[in-house]
Design a protein around this motif. Structure first.
Motif, short mmCIF file in Angstrom:
data_model
loop_
_atom_site.label_atom_id
_atom_site.label_comp_id
_atom_site.label_asym_id
_atom_site.label_seq_id
_atom_site.Cartn_x
_atom_site.Cartn_y
_atom_site.Cartn_z
N GLY A 1 0.82 -1.20 0.00
CA GLY A 1 0.00 0.00 0.00
C GLY A 1 0.85 1.25 0.00
O GLY A 1 1.94 1.28 -0.56
N ALA B 1 -5.66 5.79 4.57
CA ALA B 1 -5.07 4.58 3.99
C ALA B 1 -5.71 3.32 4.58
O ALA B 1 -5.92 2.33 3.87
N LYS C 1 -4.87 0.17 2.55
CA LYS C 1 -3.55 0.42 1.95
C LYS C 1 -2.49 0.71 3.00
O LYS C 1 -1.46 1.29 2.70
#
Length: 224
Positions: free
Chosen positions: A125, A192, A197
């Motif tokens: 990620g 994220a 990610k």
């Protein structure tokens, strides 16, 4: 070629009066500044270029550390002015010194035996964070970890909530699109996480936060 950013721009307010005349990262443990511990470990991990963000008593860093040649690395300084830009703003300002590939970020005010070379330098990620067991001063932790994935409040069982150890591998895009200025990375982490990610790993070895004078003295008694 590997790049790194050492976060060293804090004001060191909890370490006063020691930091009235010396930046916290330059305080010594057995004759060696805290930040040198990281420079040596990064050099051993094959890092070639290290950016150091600075603010409080910034002129002392190049005076003490020079250009990095004594460790076989190239040091560059990212001065943020008299007011630090926080973790996110500091990273964004330093990006021109860090290249386009993933880079490692380490806070200058920790001490650990983390093997930087063993971290995933190409995270799946936007970042990969090293998580540690919750210390006494942060019992609720930051994020939950399960099967290498970090979660926030929506963590599935049996994910374990841990504390961010202030060491991570980042892709530049984690702060892409942010406006220059002062901001923290925490909102980027949560964004994220929502996108799945943000990966992580648990580290159970030696790790210490060096946030105040008592923690500094305790560290001096633990390491040789």
């Amino acid at each position: 070629m590997k790049h790194a950013l050492i976060l060293a721009a804090g004001l060191g307010e909890r370490m006063r009066p020691l930091t009235d005349t010396t930046p916290k990262p330059l305080l010594e443990v057995h004759g060696k500044p805290l930040i040198v511990h990281h420079i040596e470990k990064l050099a051993a991990a094959g890092v070639n270029y290290i950016a150091i963000n600075t603010s409080h008593l910034a002129d002392q860093f190049p005076d003490v550390l020079g250009d990095g040649s004594r460790w076989g690395v190239r040091l560059r300084y990212s001065y943020e002015g008299p007011t630090p830009l926080e973790t996110g703003g500091g990273m964004l300002k330093a990006l021109p010194l860090l290249g386009n590939d993933p880079f490692i970020v380490v806070s200058a005010d920790i001490w650990s035996d983390i093997d930087y070379a063993a971290l995933p330098w190409q995270p799946a990620g936007v970042a990969h964070l090293v998580m540690v067991p919750n210390p006494d001063f942060h019992p609720k932790g930051d994020f939950a970890l399960l099967d290498g994935q970090l979660y926030d409040e929506d963590a599935p069982a049996p994910a374990e909530r841990l504390t961010f150890g202030n060491v991570g591998i980042y892709r530049p895009e984690i702060v892409a699109g942010e406006a220059p200025g002062k901001f923290k990375l925490a909102p980027m982490y949560r964004r994220a996480i929502a996108q799945r990610k943000l990966s992580g790993e648990r580290y159970d070895g030696f790790w210490r936060n060096v946030g105040n004078a008592a923690q500094l003295e305790a560290l001096r008694g633990e390491v040789g």
